[in-house]
Design an enzyme around this catalytic site. Structure first.
Site, PDB file in Angstrom:
ATOM      1  N   ASP A  37      23.224  11.181  15.763  1.00 33.99           N
ATOM      2  CA  ASP A  37      24.480  10.699  16.312  1.00 33.99           C
ATOM      3  C   ASP A  37      25.365  11.891  16.662  1.00 33.99           C
ATOM      4  OD1 ASP A  37      25.837   7.607  15.941  1.00 33.99           O
ATOM      5  OD2 ASP A  37      27.164   9.233  16.516  1.00 33.99           O
ATOM      6  N   ASP A  53      23.275  14.709  20.858  1.00 33.38           N
ATOM      7  CA  ASP A  53      23.912  14.138  22.043  1.00 33.38           C
ATOM      8  C   ASP A  53      22.809  13.704  22.987  1.00 33.38           C
ATOM      9  OD1 ASP A  53      25.278  13.508  24.343  1.00 33.38           O
ATOM     10  OD2 ASP A  53      26.176  15.499  24.638  1.00 33.38           O
ATOM     11  N   TYR A 145      27.320  -1.953  33.014  1.00 35.63           N
ATOM     12  CA  TYR A 145      26.640  -2.071  31.717  1.00 35.63           C
ATOM     13  C   TYR A 145      25.348  -2.878  31.859  1.00 35.63           C
ATOM     14  CZ  TYR A 145      25.967  -2.979  26.741  1.00 35.63           C
ATOM     15  OH  TYR A 145      25.441  -3.062  25.477  1.00 35.63           O
ATOM     16  N   LYS A 149      21.431  -1.673  31.064  1.00 33.04           N
ATOM     17  CA  LYS A 149      20.571  -2.353  30.092  1.00 33.04           C
ATOM     18  C   LYS A 149      19.386  -3.047  30.771  1.00 33.04           C
ATOM     19  CE  LYS A 149      22.657  -1.198  26.317  1.00 33.04           C
ATOM     20  NZ  LYS A 149      21.980  -0.383  25.266  1.00 33.04           N
TER      21      LYS A 149
END
Length: 251
Positions: A37, A53, A145, A149
């Protein structure tokens, strides 16, 4: 004994929300887990925190090297890291499209690419990508978004076809609206947070937000060596939002 005993997993976006739930679920079942993370997770027991990252290839490669150097290999990769976006196709400029795609789609490409040499040496190689209900259902104000996805779902199937004969299974989990910090921030920014939360809950047939732990259970199944005949699929964890068409209450 658990089917995860002796296995090493890396989870991107492992510091909070769905990622943290996946880290916990895998560790509970005996895996040694690296939580990757931007915010480094403190080491605890069999959980290793690694700063990474996913938007930067060098950072990803260094993180995977850290994981394999510490644990001696890698068996499972969970591609969970992602960012949100709102608006119609006309509302975000090119820079915002590139920023979101760079994390949500190319981020999975980078981590998978770095992990593949290690997964090929595993007896239980598996990749689980975290997609979204937005990939399979048209939601308002989610053009960017949804596109990111949707790419994840298509990428999952292509990767499954490419790597199955190498002993690596690739699958996807498509959550509905989940009770995560990101959704919490969206609710806080709404004009009427209570009404917005009620609307999000109502659009899922079971009448509530999905919990991160419920999503983690699906990830664990797909990552498990017990699921060796499951590859190239997307499991919806959305309270029935994708496929159910219930009548209004009382009718």
């Amino acid at each position: 004994m658990s089917e995860f005993d002796g296995l090493v997993a890396a989870v991107t976006g492992g510091a909070s929300g769905i990622g943290a739930a996946v880290v916990a679920a895998l560790a509970e079942r005996g895996a040694r887990v690296a939580a990757l993370d931007l915010t480094q997770v403190p080491d605890a027991g069999d959980v290793l925190g690694v700063r990474a990252d996913v938007g930067d290839d060098a950072s990803v490669r260094q993180a995977i090297d850290t994981v394999t150097g510490h644990f001696g290999g890698l068996d499972i990769l969970v591609n969970n890291a992602g960012i949100g976006a709102q608006g119609t196709v006309a509302d975000n400029d090119d820079d915002e499209w590139l920023r979101v795609l760079n994390v949500n789609l190319l981020g999975m490409v980078r981590t998978s690419r770095a992990a593949l040499p290690h997964l090929r040496r595993s007896r239980a190689g598996a990749i689980v990508n975290v997609g979204s209900i937005a990939a399979t259902a048209g939601l308002p104000q989610r053009a960017l978004y949804s596109a990111s996805k949707g790419g994840v779902v298509a990428l999952t199937r292509a990767m499954a076809a490419d790597h199955l004969r190498e002993g690596i299974r690739v699958n996807c989990v498509n959550p509905g609206t989940a009770d995560t910090p990101w959704v919490g921030r969206l609710l806080e920014s709404a004009a009427d947070p209570a009404a917005e939360r009620a609307a999000l809950e109502a659009r899922q047939p079971h009448g509530r937000l999905v919990s991160p732990r419920e999503i983690a259970h699906a990830v664990v199944y797909l990552a498990s060596p017990s699921a060796t005949s499951t590859s190239g699929v997307g499991i919806a964890v959305d309270g029935g939002m994708q496929d159910l068409r219930l009548r209004p209450p009382g009718q």
